[in-house]
Design an enzyme around this catalytic site. Structure first.
Site, PDB file in Angstrom:
ATOM      1  N   THR A  14       0.841  -1.213   0.000  1.00  0.00           N
ATOM      2  CA  THR A  14       0.000   0.000   0.000  1.00  0.00           C
ATOM      3  C   THR A  14       0.871   1.256   0.000  1.00  0.00           C
ATOM      4  O   THR A  14       0.694   2.151  -0.839  1.00  0.00           O
ATOM      5  CB  THR A  14      -0.911   0.010   1.252  1.00  0.00           C
ATOM      6  OG1 THR A  14      -1.693  -1.189   1.259  1.00  0.00           O
ATOM      7  CG2 THR A  14      -1.817   1.217   1.279  1.00  0.00           C
ATOM      8  N   VAL A  15       1.808   1.342   0.918  1.00  0.00           N
ATOM      9  CA  VAL A  15       2.610   2.567   1.058  1.00  0.00           C
ATOM     10  C   VAL A  15       3.752   2.598   0.041  1.00  0.00           C
ATOM     11  O   VAL A  15       3.954   3.602  -0.659  1.00  0.00           O
ATOM     12  CB  VAL A  15       3.163   2.701   2.496  1.00  0.00           C
ATOM     13  CG1 VAL A  15       3.950   4.001   2.646  1.00  0.00           C
ATOM     14  CG2 VAL A  15       2.039   2.639   3.528  1.00  0.00           C
ATOM     15  N   ARG A  46       8.183  -9.270  -1.795  1.00  0.00           N
ATOM     16  CA  ARG A  46       8.213 -10.742  -1.776  1.00  0.00           C
ATOM     17  C   ARG A  46       8.022 -11.320  -3.162  1.00  0.00           C
ATOM     18  O   ARG A  46       8.736 -12.209  -3.598  1.00  0.00           O
ATOM     19  CB  ARG A  46       7.098 -11.262  -0.856  1.00  0.00           C
ATOM     20  CG  ARG A  46       7.528 -11.488   0.548  1.00  0.00           C
ATOM     21  CD  ARG A  46       6.374 -11.983   1.354  1.00  0.00           C
ATOM     22  NE  ARG A  46       5.190 -11.130   1.212  1.00  0.00           N
ATOM     23  CZ  ARG A  46       4.307 -10.905   2.169  1.00  0.00           C
ATOM     24  NH1 ARG A  46       4.453 -11.484   3.333  1.00  0.00           N
ATOM     25  NH2 ARG A  46       3.261 -10.126   1.970  1.00  0.00           N
ATOM     26  N   GLU A 131       8.882  10.024  10.012  1.00  0.00           N
ATOM     27  CA  GLU A 131       7.697  10.893  10.088  1.00  0.00           C
ATOM     28  C   GLU A 131       6.402  10.121   9.829  1.00  0.00           C
ATOM     29  O   GLU A 131       5.379  10.346  10.495  1.00  0.00           O
ATOM     30  CB  GLU A 131       7.824  12.034   9.071  1.00  0.00           C
ATOM     31  CG  GLU A 131       6.690  13.019   9.088  1.00  0.00           C
ATOM     32  CD  GLU A 131       6.565  13.749  10.420  1.00  0.00           C
ATOM     33  OE1 GLU A 131       7.467  14.515  10.756  1.00  0.00           O
ATOM     34  OE2 GLU A 131       5.556  13.529  11.125  1.00  0.00           O
ATOM     35  N   VAL A 134       3.979   8.066  12.601  1.00  0.00           N
ATOM     36  CA  VAL A 134       2.983   8.611  13.535  1.00  0.00           C
ATOM     37  C   VAL A 134       2.004   9.511  12.790  1.00  0.00           C
ATOM     38  O   VAL A 134       2.403  10.497  12.174  1.00  0.00           O
ATOM     39  CB  VAL A 134       3.661   9.410  14.675  1.00  0.00           C
ATOM     40  CG1 VAL A 134       2.610   9.955  15.634  1.00  0.00           C
ATOM     41  CG2 VAL A 134       4.655   8.537  15.431  1.00  0.00           C
ATOM     42  N   GLY A 136       0.231   9.229  10.059  1.00  0.00           N
ATOM     43  CA  GLY A 136       0.178   9.233   8.588  1.00  0.00           C
ATOM     44  C   GLY A 136       0.606  10.536   7.952  1.00  0.00           C
ATOM     45  O   GLY A 136       1.768  10.928   8.023  1.00  0.00           O
ATOM     46  N   ILE A 138       0.026  13.624   8.689  1.00  0.00           N
ATOM     47  CA  ILE A 138       0.250  14.827   9.514  1.00  0.00           C
ATOM     48  C   ILE A 138       1.737  14.913   9.849  1.00  0.00           C
ATOM     49  O   ILE A 138       2.286  13.974  10.417  1.00  0.00           O
ATOM     50  CB  ILE A 138      -0.536  14.765  10.846  1.00  0.00           C
ATOM     51  CG1 ILE A 138      -2.011  14.456  10.609  1.00  0.00           C
ATOM     52  CG2 ILE A 138      -0.366  16.066  11.628  1.00  0.00           C
ATOM     53  CD1 ILE A 138      -2.807  14.277  11.908  1.00  0.00           C
ATOM     54  N   GLY A 189      -6.902  -0.648   2.813  1.00  0.00           N
ATOM     55  CA  GLY A 189      -5.460  -0.528   3.080  1.00  0.00           C
ATOM     56  C   GLY A 189      -5.123   0.279   4.317  1.00  0.00           C
ATOM     57  O   GLY A 189      -3.979   0.698   4.501  1.00  0.00           O
ATOM     58  N   LYS A 207       2.572   4.450  18.395  1.00  0.00           N
ATOM     59  CA  LYS A 207       2.702   5.858  17.992  1.00  0.00           C
ATOM     60  C   LYS A 207       2.827   6.770  19.212  1.00  0.00           C
ATOM     61  O   LYS A 207       3.606   7.728  19.214  1.00  0.00           O
ATOM     62  CB  LYS A 207       1.495   6.257  17.139  1.00  0.00           C
ATOM     63  CG  LYS A 207       1.440   5.511  15.811  1.00  0.00           C
ATOM     64  CD  LYS A 207       0.075   5.624  15.170  1.00  0.00           C
ATOM     65  CE  LYS A 207       0.018   4.923  13.824  1.00  0.00           C
ATOM     66  NZ  LYS A 207      -1.349   4.769  13.318  1.00  0.00           N
TER      67      LYS A 207
HETATM   68  P1  NDP Z   1       1.594  -3.923   2.924  1.00  0.00           P
HETATM   69  O1  NDP Z   1       1.286  -5.211   3.590  1.00  0.00           O
HETATM   70  O2  NDP Z   1       0.610  -3.360   1.985  1.00  0.00           O
HETATM   71  O3  NDP Z   1       2.988  -4.050   2.145  1.00  0.00           O
HETATM   72  C1  NDP Z   1       4.080  -4.724   2.666  1.00  0.00           C
HETATM   73  C2  NDP Z   1       5.104  -4.906   1.566  1.00  0.00           C
HETATM   74  O4  NDP Z   1       6.248  -5.556   2.119  1.00  0.00           O
HETATM   75  C3  NDP Z   1       4.630  -5.780   0.398  1.00  0.00           C
HETATM   76  O5  NDP Z   1       5.010  -5.199  -0.804  1.00  0.00           O
HETATM   77  C4  NDP Z   1       5.374  -7.099   0.608  1.00  0.00           C
HETATM   78  O6  NDP Z   1       5.688  -7.773  -0.604  1.00  0.00           O
HETATM   79  C5  NDP Z   1       6.652  -6.602   1.241  1.00  0.00           C
HETATM   80  N1  NDP Z   1       7.338  -7.616   2.028  1.00  0.00           N
HETATM   81  C6  NDP Z   1       6.852  -8.399   3.003  1.00  0.00           C
HETATM   82  N2  NDP Z   1       7.831  -9.191   3.493  1.00  0.00           N
HETATM   83  C7  NDP Z   1       8.943  -8.893   2.795  1.00  0.00           C
HETATM   84  C8  NDP Z   1      10.276  -9.384   2.812  1.00  0.00           C
HETATM   85  N3  NDP Z   1      10.649 -10.318   3.673  1.00  0.00           N
HETATM   86  N4  NDP Z   1      11.164  -8.852   1.950  1.00  0.00           N
HETATM   87  C9  NDP Z   1      10.806  -7.890   1.082  1.00  0.00           C
HETATM   88  N5  NDP Z   1       9.549  -7.371   1.014  1.00  0.00           N
HETATM   89  C10 NDP Z   1       8.652  -7.897   1.864  1.00  0.00           C
HETATM   90  O7  NDP Z   1       1.938  -2.898   4.106  1.00  0.00           O
HETATM   91  P2  NDP Z   1       1.713  -1.331   4.126  1.00  0.00           P
HETATM   92  O8  NDP Z   1       2.235  -0.729   2.892  1.00  0.00           O
HETATM   93  O9  NDP Z   1       0.319  -1.024   4.544  1.00  0.00           O
HETATM   94  O10 NDP Z   1       2.623  -0.910   5.382  1.00  0.00           O
HETATM   95  C11 NDP Z   1       4.020  -0.808   5.271  1.00  0.00           C
HETATM   96  C12 NDP Z   1       4.562  -0.127   6.522  1.00  0.00           C
HETATM   97  O11 NDP Z   1       3.998   1.163   6.629  1.00  0.00           O
HETATM   98  C13 NDP Z   1       4.228  -0.847   7.830  1.00  0.00           C
HETATM   99  O12 NDP Z   1       5.272  -0.664   8.749  1.00  0.00           O
HETATM  100  C14 NDP Z   1       2.991  -0.100   8.310  1.00  0.00           C
HETATM  101  O13 NDP Z   1       2.814  -0.185   9.712  1.00  0.00           O
HETATM  102  C15 NDP Z   1       3.365   1.300   7.891  1.00  0.00           C
HETATM  103  N6  NDP Z   1       2.245   2.222   7.727  1.00  0.00           N
HETATM  104  C16 NDP Z   1       1.169   1.868   6.968  1.00  0.00           C
HETATM  105  C17 NDP Z   1       0.127   2.742   6.796  1.00  0.00           C
HETATM  106  C18 NDP Z   1      -1.084   2.410   5.987  1.00  0.00           C
HETATM  107  O14 NDP Z   1      -2.064   3.191   6.025  1.00  0.00           O
HETATM  108  N7  NDP Z   1      -1.106   1.311   5.255  1.00  0.00           N
HETATM  109  C19 NDP Z   1       0.150   4.084   7.435  1.00  0.00           C
HETATM  110  C20 NDP Z   1       1.355   4.370   8.178  1.00  0.00           C
HETATM  111  C21 NDP Z   1       2.353   3.459   8.315  1.00  0.00           C
HETATM  112  P3  NDP Z   1       4.554  -8.339  -1.611  1.00  0.00           P
HETATM  113  O15 NDP Z   1       3.815  -7.145  -2.115  1.00  0.00           O
HETATM  114  O16 NDP Z   1       5.324  -9.008  -2.668  1.00  0.00           O
HETATM  115  O17 NDP Z   1       3.707  -9.255  -0.779  1.00  0.00           O
HETATM  116  N1  HSE Z   2      -3.162   0.911  10.670  1.00  0.00           N
HETATM  117  C1  HSE Z   2      -2.793   2.264  10.913  1.00  0.00           C
HETATM  118  C2  HSE Z   2      -4.027   3.072  11.221  1.00  0.00           C
HETATM  119  C3  HSE Z   2      -2.108   2.835   9.698  1.00  0.00           C
HETATM  120  O1  HSE Z   2      -5.140   2.590  10.975  1.00  0.00           O
HETATM  121  O2  HSE Z   2      -3.905   4.168  11.747  1.00  0.00           O
HETATM  122  C4  HSE Z   2      -1.542   4.200   9.936  1.00  0.00           C
HETATM  123  O3  HSE Z   2      -0.461   4.163  10.798  1.00  0.00           O
END
Ligand code: NDP
Ligand code: HSE
Length: 430
Positions: A14-15, A46, A131, A134, A136, A138, A189, A207
């Site tokens: 997602t991010v 992955r 940044e 915590v 998102g 902001i 997401g 956070k």
């Molecule tokens: P996702 O689950 O959407 O994405 C995780 C990604 O990591 C995927 O692309 C996955 O690969 C990859 N991955 C998993 N394991 C491995 C590995 N061993 N080696 C390499 N790549 C790997 O997570 P998000 O994008 O939602 O979140 C990412 C981070 O951002 C987390 O720390 C989350 O807490 C933080 N975050 C998320 C927010 C949100 O709103 N989603 C907001 C703020 C922070 P593949 O795609 O191939 O499966």
């Molecule tokens: N899962 C978290 C939330 C993502 O819902 O706030 C943002 O950190």
């Protein structure tokens, strides 16, 4: 124009995918803003075959994200995989050991290892930026660290989990079930890979621990955060809250008390006339208070691809400019170790809902327990009338100490006329 900054993105979910998309879509303006071109030089995830809706043909693919972190063609490592330990921690260690800047959105990683990683990064002369971890979109860490640097903050609190705020808002707005709204938050997401982290308050606690460390110049104490999630918040309590002039919000609150650092995450009743009562959906809000500023209120989307990518890219721009302030505002060696202020010493008003058999004398028995604990009842209402059947009794209190409230609820639960464990929600003065 100076040399391009070569970015390695580990995690394309997602991010991560949105970071890559936005870096490309805003390539020119970003280069102008930081004075040098930004290039996604390497990526890792992955599944190499997954269609992600982004063009990564110009970047080198790494099956191992740890190898990406150590690769010569990467100047800044952007970790967007997640998890407190495992591969995320290995990436962080590899990047810092190589003296590279690390940008991450991973609050679990920082809440557990943030102080140690900051110490290691300082020794290595590497930047550490989080940044996006915590609230998102902001830019709250930058505001606390830089914009409010002249202040000794007294309290920092806010709505820190978008998924929980979305669930509470939608349950109230549409009457839909907790599970249905959670599934929607996952589909969009917002939720963590492990959604219990959201609904059990763990994500907000991650956070809050980071915010508190920065706000109070303290080593992060995640274990010291009292944490309670939203699983037990029912539509019934949401309705009673409305009737009483409140809304229920999951808040994270940190302040210094005579006992040490108070850090707590739990559902709160907040008055309808306070700004946080109207922060809805995936919006987060953070309030910082101090004598000089009175209060600063920041609000914005706390979860989702766009807001989070915005914060990640702001960090990348700081790295590109070479202007990165100490992660916790002071050198890591100067961070204080503060004792955790025990939750039993918390003082505030409470909302309590009891399920009782409707018969004479029950209210007197309940009142007697409160009297015996020296707890003052502000209002007490029996909802409904059904002699011999179960009805709700809803009461609010004046300020009470938590220890006494817990003893009172344990005694009330043992009363013969009380049919279910009491529901208790703290009322928060904001
Ligand atoms: P996702 O689950 O959407 O994405 C995780 C990604 O990591 C995927 O692309 C996955 O690969 C990859 N991955 C998993 N394991 C491995 C590995 N061993 N080696 C390499 N790549 C790997 O997570 P998000 O994008 O939602 O979140 C990412 C981070 O951002 C987390 O720390 C989350 O807490 C933080 N975050 C998320 C927010 C949100 O709103 N989603 C907001 C703020 C922070 P593949 O795609 O191939 O499966
Ligand atoms: N899962 C978290 C939330 C993502 O819902 O706030 C943002 O950190």
């Amino acid at each position: 124009v100076s040399a391009r900054l070569r970015i390695g993105v580990a995690g394309l979910g997602t991010v991560g995918a949105e970071v890559v998309r936005l870096l490309e879509a805003e390539r020119d303006v970003l280069a102008r803003r930081c004075g040098r071109p930004l290039e996604v030089a390497a990526v890792s995830a992955r599944d190499r075959t997954r269609e992600r809706g982004i063009d990564i043909s110009g970047a080198r693919w790494y099956d191992s994200a740890v190898d990406l972190a150590a690769a010569d063609e990467v100047d800044v490592v952007v970790e967007l995989i997640g998890g407190a330990d495992g591969v995320a921690l290995d990436i962080a260690d590899a990047a810092i050991t190589a003296g590279k800047a690390l940008v991450t959105a991973n609050k679990a990683l920082i809440a557990h290892h943030g102080t140690a990683l900051t110490e290691a990064a300082e020794k290595a002369g590497a930047a550490l930026c989080f940044e996006a971890a915590v609230a998102g979109g902001i830019p709250v860490l930058k505001v606390l660290r830089e914009g409010l640097a002249a202040n000794r903050l007294t309290r920092v609190y806010g709505i820190l989990n978008g998924t929980c705020n979305y669930i509470l808002t939608e349950m109230e707005r549409t009457g839909r079930s907790f599970d249905a709204v959670l599934r929607e938050a996952q589909d969009k997401g917002y939720a963590e890979a492990e959604p219990s982290f959201d609904i059990d308050g763990v994500d907000a606690a991650h956070k809050l621990a980071i915010l508190a460390g920065l706000a109070f110049g303290a080593r992060i104490d995640f274990a010291g955060v009292y944490t309670q999630g939203v699983r037990h918040v029912s539509a019934v309590d949401i309705g009673y809250a409305r009737d009483l002039g409140f809304r229920i919000k999951l808040l994270g609150i940190a302040r210094l008390t005579e006992h040490g650092l108070e850090q707590r995450v739990h559902p709160c009743m907040v008055r309808l006339d306070t700004p946080l009562a109207h922060v809805d959906g995936t919006f987060n809000a953070v309030v910082a208070e101090g004598p000089a500023i009175d209060r600063v209120v920041l609000e914005g989307r706390g979860a989702g691809a766009g807001p989070t990518a915005s914060a990640v890219i702001a960090d990348i721009l700081d790295v590109a400019r070479g202007v990165v302030a100490p992660a916790f505002a002071v050198p890591a060696g100067d961070l204080a170790t503060l004792p955790a202020s025990p939750m039993e010493r918390h003082v505030g008003p409470y909302y309590v809902r009891l399920s009782v058999v409707d018969r004479p004398g029950v209210i007197a028995d309940i009142s007697a327990v409160f009297r015996d604990e020296n707890l003052s009842i502000e209002s007490l209402i029996q909802r409904g009338r059904a002699p011999g059947e179960v009805v709700s009794v809803v009461l609010t209190t004046h300020d009470c100490e938590e220890a006494g409230m817990r003893r009172a609820l344990a005694a009330i639960e043992k009363l013969e006329a009380v049919t279910e464990p009491p529901v208790m929600i703290r009322i928060e003065h904001l």
